[in-house]
Design an enzyme around this catalytic site. Structure first.
Site, PDB file in Angstrom:
ATOM      1  N   ASN A  91      -1.445 -15.272   3.226  1.00  0.00           N
ATOM      2  CA  ASN A  91      -1.328 -13.576   3.199  1.00  0.00           C
ATOM      3  C   ASN A  91       0.036 -13.414   4.074  1.00  0.00           C
ATOM      4  OD1 ASN A  91      -1.339 -10.992   3.575  1.00  0.00           O
ATOM      5  ND2 ASN A  91      -3.625 -10.939   4.379  1.00  0.00           N
ATOM      6  N   ARG A 101      -2.294 -13.754  -1.724  1.00  0.00           N
ATOM      7  CA  ARG A 101      -2.312 -11.865  -1.597  1.00  0.00           C
ATOM      8  C   ARG A 101      -0.918 -11.553  -2.131  1.00  0.00           C
ATOM      9  NH1 ARG A 101      -1.447  -7.624   3.040  1.00  0.00           N
ATOM     10  NH2 ARG A 101      -2.084  -5.823   1.745  1.00  0.00           N
ATOM     11  N   HIS A 146      -4.280  -2.554  -0.571  1.00  0.00           N
ATOM     12  CA  HIS A 146      -5.513  -2.911   0.128  1.00  0.00           C
ATOM     13  C   HIS A 146      -6.670  -3.085  -0.764  1.00  0.00           C
ATOM     14  CE1 HIS A 146      -3.494  -0.893   3.692  1.00  0.00           C
ATOM     15  NE2 HIS A 146      -3.139  -2.309   3.742  1.00  0.00           N
ATOM     16  N   LEU A 151      -8.139   0.478   8.055  1.00  0.00           N
ATOM     17  CA  LEU A 151      -6.850   1.171   9.021  1.00  0.00           C
ATOM     18  C   LEU A 151      -6.477  -0.159  10.060  1.00  0.00           C
ATOM     19  CD1 LEU A 151      -9.289   3.949  10.590  1.00  0.00           C
ATOM     20  CD2 LEU A 151      -7.615   3.968   8.719  1.00  0.00           C
ATOM     21  N   ASN A 154      -2.077  -2.266  10.235  1.00  0.00           N
ATOM     22  CA  ASN A 154      -0.883  -1.739  10.396  1.00  0.00           C
ATOM     23  C   ASN A 154      -0.592  -0.659   9.040  1.00  0.00           C
ATOM     24  OD1 ASN A 154       0.381  -2.766  12.637  1.00  0.00           O
ATOM     25  ND2 ASN A 154       0.191  -4.686  11.912  1.00  0.00           N
ATOM     26  N   GLY A 155      -0.885  -1.172   8.159  1.00  0.00           N
ATOM     27  CA  GLY A 155      -0.982  -0.253   6.956  1.00  0.00           C
ATOM     28  C   GLY A 155      -2.148   0.384   6.773  1.00  0.00           C
ATOM     29  N   ARG A 193       4.685   3.590   8.960  1.00  0.00           N
ATOM     30  CA  ARG A 193       4.866   4.515   7.974  1.00  0.00           C
ATOM     31  C   ARG A 193       4.276   5.886   8.038  1.00  0.00           C
ATOM     32  NH1 ARG A 193       2.379   0.111   4.075  1.00  0.00           N
ATOM     33  NH2 ARG A 193       2.427  -1.338   5.680  1.00  0.00           N
ATOM     34  N   GLY A 247      -9.815   0.344  12.485  1.00  0.00           N
ATOM     35  CA  GLY A 247     -11.182   0.685  12.132  1.00  0.00           C
ATOM     36  C   GLY A 247     -12.133  -0.169  12.747  1.00  0.00           C
ATOM     37  N   GLU A 297     -10.041 -10.300   3.966  1.00  0.00           N
ATOM     38  CA  GLU A 297      -9.389 -10.387   2.529  1.00  0.00           C
ATOM     39  C   GLU A 297      -9.335 -12.010   2.254  1.00  0.00           C
ATOM     40  OE1 GLU A 297      -6.606  -8.018   4.916  1.00  0.00           O
ATOM     41  OE2 GLU A 297      -6.031  -7.229   2.875  1.00  0.00           O
TER      42      GLU A 297
HETATM   43  N1  LIG Z   1      -9.032  -3.475  20.554  1.00  0.00           N
HETATM   44  C1  LIG Z   1      -8.177  -2.635  19.797  1.00  0.00           C
HETATM   45  N2  LIG Z   1      -8.214  -1.386  20.129  1.00  0.00           N
HETATM   46  C2  LIG Z   1      -7.576  -0.401  19.106  1.00  0.00           C
HETATM   47  N3  LIG Z   1      -6.531  -0.958  18.216  1.00  0.00           N
HETATM   48  C3  LIG Z   1      -6.398  -2.353  17.938  1.00  0.00           C
HETATM   49  C4  LIG Z   1      -7.233  -3.159  18.734  1.00  0.00           C
HETATM   50  N4  LIG Z   1      -7.118  -4.465  18.153  1.00  0.00           N
HETATM   51  C5  LIG Z   1      -6.118  -4.390  17.278  1.00  0.00           C
HETATM   52  N5  LIG Z   1      -5.901  -2.988  17.201  1.00  0.00           N
HETATM   53  C6  LIG Z   1      -4.972  -2.535  16.020  1.00  0.00           C
HETATM   54  O1  LIG Z   1      -5.099  -3.133  14.818  1.00  0.00           O
HETATM   55  C7  LIG Z   1      -3.637  -3.225  14.199  1.00  0.00           C
HETATM   56  C8  LIG Z   1      -3.593  -4.508  13.468  1.00  0.00           C
HETATM   57  O2  LIG Z   1      -4.628  -4.327  12.381  1.00  0.00           O
HETATM   58  P1  LIG Z   1      -4.654  -5.540  11.289  1.00  0.00           P
HETATM   59  O3  LIG Z   1      -5.708  -5.178  10.425  1.00  0.00           O
HETATM   60  O4  LIG Z   1      -4.696  -6.837  12.031  1.00  0.00           O
HETATM   61  O5  LIG Z   1      -3.337  -5.254  10.661  1.00  0.00           O
HETATM   62  P2  LIG Z   1      -2.377  -5.984   9.190  1.00  0.00           P
HETATM   63  O6  LIG Z   1      -3.523  -6.967   8.664  1.00  0.00           O
HETATM   64  O7  LIG Z   1      -1.910  -5.080   8.599  1.00  0.00           O
HETATM   65  O8  LIG Z   1      -1.322  -6.547  10.155  1.00  0.00           O
HETATM   66  C9  LIG Z   1      -2.671  -3.218  15.416  1.00  0.00           C
HETATM   67  O9  LIG Z   1      -1.446  -2.677  15.174  1.00  0.00           O
HETATM   68  C10 LIG Z   1      -3.532  -2.493  16.527  1.00  0.00           C
HETATM   69  O10 LIG Z   1      -2.941  -1.178  16.400  1.00  0.00           O
HETATM   70  C1  LIG Z   2      -0.147  -2.548   1.304  1.00  0.00           C
HETATM   71  C2  LIG Z   2       0.085  -2.972   2.730  1.00  0.00           C
HETATM   72  O1  LIG Z   2       0.157  -1.765   3.211  1.00  0.00           O
HETATM   73  O2  LIG Z   2      -0.216  -3.891   3.303  1.00  0.00           O
HETATM   74  P1  LIG Z   2      -0.238  -4.283   4.811  1.00  0.00           P
HETATM   75  O3  LIG Z   2      -1.356  -3.489   5.621  1.00  0.00           O
HETATM   76  O4  LIG Z   2      -0.624  -5.772   5.077  1.00  0.00           O
HETATM   77  O5  LIG Z   2       0.955  -4.001   5.323  1.00  0.00           O
HETATM   78 MG   LIG Z   3      -4.114  -6.508   6.875  1.00  0.00          MG
END
Ligand SMILES: Nc1ncnc2c1ncn2[C@@H]1O[C@H](COP(=O)(O)OP(=O)(O)O)[C@@H](O)[C@H]1O
Ligand SMILES: CC(=O)OP(=O)(O)O
Ligand SMILES: [Mg+2]
Length: 402
Positions: free
Chosen positions: A11, A93, A182, A211, A213-214, A243, A334, A386
């Site tokens: 990923n 992915r 997603h 919920l 980063n994206g 974003r 989330g 995922e």
């Molecule tokens: N304990 C927590 N409390 C609040 N937010 C959190 C916590 N742990 C992680 N996060 C949030 O989750 C985000 C990352 O989510 P994630 O699903 O791992 O993102 P991605 O897969 O898109 O990189 C972080 O930027 C942070 O804001």
């Molecule tokens: C599509 C997308 O926003 O993916 P990610 O949350 O991994 O940045």
């Molecule tokens: Mg992700």
């Protein structure tokens, strides 16, 4: 037909690579890891072996190729390198698959060319996904490389929801429409929610809130996605880490004509310097909650704007679905940020949506219901996976199950 039972899932994100080596006999993880801050001077690789032991590698990973070569070396150190005969497939992915890819697909030169053609509409994601495929193909040219697309689950969104209300000829010529992203997570979580509730996915209407980063929302009716918040690109919809989500498209003309910004500068602004980061200087929800708790006004505004947008989408998707059985919160924010869940659902009792404060405050890695038993809508926290979903889809494809 293959003998191996391991699937390596890659990923690749814009500045990170997450990977998992999954044994499809029982879903166990033979290895997992993460490379972060690719392209920065201080990068980091964390590798977790099958027994849970962690190894950390600090240093610069100048690009995704370097990061993936380091991942391959870590796997080899565990005796599970990419040359392992136990590997059945590598699952990737791939964020943007346009309209063409509605299911997992074995990568060919032609498939790769199509994914490359879609770079302009997923500039943060598709280039990294392509590098992952190229490196994996170089290391294991004989193994099936399977692309699992973020867009695939959303190809069922009806035309009236997928079309922008713009000139049809222009839209068709440039393939402008809402694709959604997603999808692998939305699919996995909507099904896991049905499992949690002991219901058949075919009879359940779910709003999934991914919920991370994206961030994106989707409305899933009887297992089929009927609406989702991201559009032509992963920029539309919810407020995200960096974003903006929904804006008046008129602000692009305004910033260009009046503000003197170039199109590339506006692209950078909306994709990388907006959202929570733009509103308060932080994109990590943990930090925002901490600052808001200390009375920081900018952090509080960022939190309020994030939650307000979420509530608008919950209301909108309620109307789209007509009947909502469950709302599922997933991904980093989330799954972990109880205050976000509480604020997003507050005051919605008239819609049958309520949260039990005590259940909501429990910290756990397990899927769980956080609404009171009497509530008409089950509100749930459902960890996404995922990687497992990608591995299952890839394995089914190479075994000829699909
Ligand atoms: N304990 C927590 N409390 C609040 N937010 C959190 C916590 N742990 C992680 N996060 C949030 O989750 C985000 C990352 O989510 P994630 O699903 O791992 O993102 P991605 O897969 O898109 O990189 C972080 O930027 C942070 O804001
Ligand atoms: C599509 C997308 O926003 O993916 P990610 O949350 O991994 O940045
Ligand atoms: Mg992700």
């Amino acid at each position: 037909m293959t003998e191996g039972t391991l699937v390596l899932v890659l990923n690749a994100g814009s500045s990170s690579v997450k990977y998992q080596l999954i044994d499809m006999l029982d879903g166990s993880r033979a290895a997992a890891g993460l490379v972060e801050r690719i392209g920065e001077p201080a990068g980091r690789l964390v590798h977790t072996a099958a027994d849970g032991a962690e190894r950390e590698l600090l240093g610069a990973f100048p690009d995704h190729t370097a990061a993936l070569d380091a991942v391959a070396a870590e796997l080899a150190a565990d005796g599970l390198g990419l040359d392992s005969p136990r590997l059945a497939a590598i699952g990737h992915r791939v964020v943007h698959g346009g309209r063409r890819f509605t299911a997992p697909t074995v990568v060919t030169d032609e498939v790769l060319a199509e994914v490359r053609r879609l770079i302009p509409v997923a500039p943060l994601h598709n280039p990294a996904n392509i590098t992952g495929i190229e490196v994996a193909r170089r290391l294991r040219p004989d193994l099936p490389q399977v692309a699992v697309f973020d867009t695939a689950f959303h190809t069922t969104v009806p035309e009236h929801a997928a079309r922008y209300a713009i000139d049809r000829a222009v839209a068709d010529e440039h393939r402008v429409r809402r694709y959604g992203f997603h999808g692998t997570s939305h699919r996995y979580v909507s099904r896991a929610t049905a499992r949690l509730l002991g219901r058949d996915p075919a009879e359940l209407n779910v709003i999934v809130l991914h919920l991370g980063n994206g961030a994106s929302a989707s409305a899933v009716a009887g297992g089929v996605c009927v609406e989702t918040s991201m559009g032509l690109t992963p920029l539309e919809g919810l407020v995200m880490g960096t974003r903006s989500g929904d804006v008046d498209p008129g602000l692009v003309f305004h910033l260009h004509r009046v503000g003197g910004l170039t199109v590339d500068e506006i692209d950078d602004l909306l994709n990388r310097r907006s959202g929570l980061l733009g509103l308060c200087g932080d994109n990590d929800m943990r930090e925002i909650l901490r600052r808001a708790g200390e009375g920081d006004q900018a952090a509080q505004l960022a939190f309020d704007a994030y939650v307000h947008r979420l509530r608008k989408y919950i209301g909108a998707y309620y109307a789209v679905l007509g009947r909502v059985d469950a709302i599922a919160f997933t991904a980093g924010v989330g799954e972990n940020a109880a205050p976000v869940r509480a604020a997003a659902c507050a005051g919605l009792e008239a819609l049958g949506i309520e949260i039990d404060a005590e259940l909501n405050s429990v910290r756990s890695r397990e899927a769980r219901v956080v609404s009171p038993a009497y509530a008409r809508v089950a509100v749930a926290v459902v960890p996404t996976d995922e990687e497992l979903e990608i591995a299952q889809q890839a394995f089914a494809l190479v075994r000829g199950d699909t």
